[in-house]
Scaffold this motif. Sequence first.
Motif, short mmCIF file in Angstrom:
data_model
loop_
_atom_site.label_atom_id
_atom_site.label_comp_id
_atom_site.label_asym_id
_atom_site.label_seq_id
_atom_site.Cartn_x
_atom_site.Cartn_y
_atom_site.Cartn_z
N VAL A 10 -0.07 4.00 -2.86
CA VAL A 10 -1.18 4.85 -2.43
C VAL A 10 -1.12 6.24 -3.06
N CYS A 38 -2.64 5.98 -6.40
CA CYS A 38 -4.08 5.78 -6.28
C CYS A 38 -4.78 7.12 -6.01
N LEU A 64 -10.44 5.80 -0.06
CA LEU A 64 -9.21 5.04 0.22
C LEU A 64 -9.38 4.10 1.40
N LEU A 69 -6.73 1.07 1.55
CA LEU A 69 -5.45 1.64 1.13
C LEU A 69 -4.83 2.55 2.18
N ARG A 74 0.83 -1.21 0.00
CA ARG A 74 0.00 0.00 0.00
C ARG A 74 0.86 1.26 0.00
#
Length: 110
Positions: free
Chosen positions: A14, A17, A36, A41, A10
């Motif tokens: 992240v 993302c 998230l 995440l 993660r």
Amino acid sequence: MTVDVGAQLRKGVVEYCILGLLETEPTYGWKLSEALVSRGLIASIGTLYPILSRLRAQGLVSSFDRESDAGPSRRYYRVTETGHLQLATFREQWGPFARTVHELVGEDTP
């Protein structure tokens, strides 16, 4: 010693993302954190703001304030041009990387 592999994975993705979520539309922090956290995440909204600060310092996101119907104004975040380029680079590299990892450690690996 037990290593939390998920946490390390993660941590490595992240930021990308977040850029991916912000690419679709500018979003305020609480809404970002909900997206998230629900996907596992990040642990909480408290985890998000240091990441957003880092992304701002790197010039990958910018922020602006927008009035809210539900109370005080909210700080929204959006991807900068540099952030779009960084995300495009990540996307080019992620697919081949993920396939290679799956080939080496996937369940169907002999």
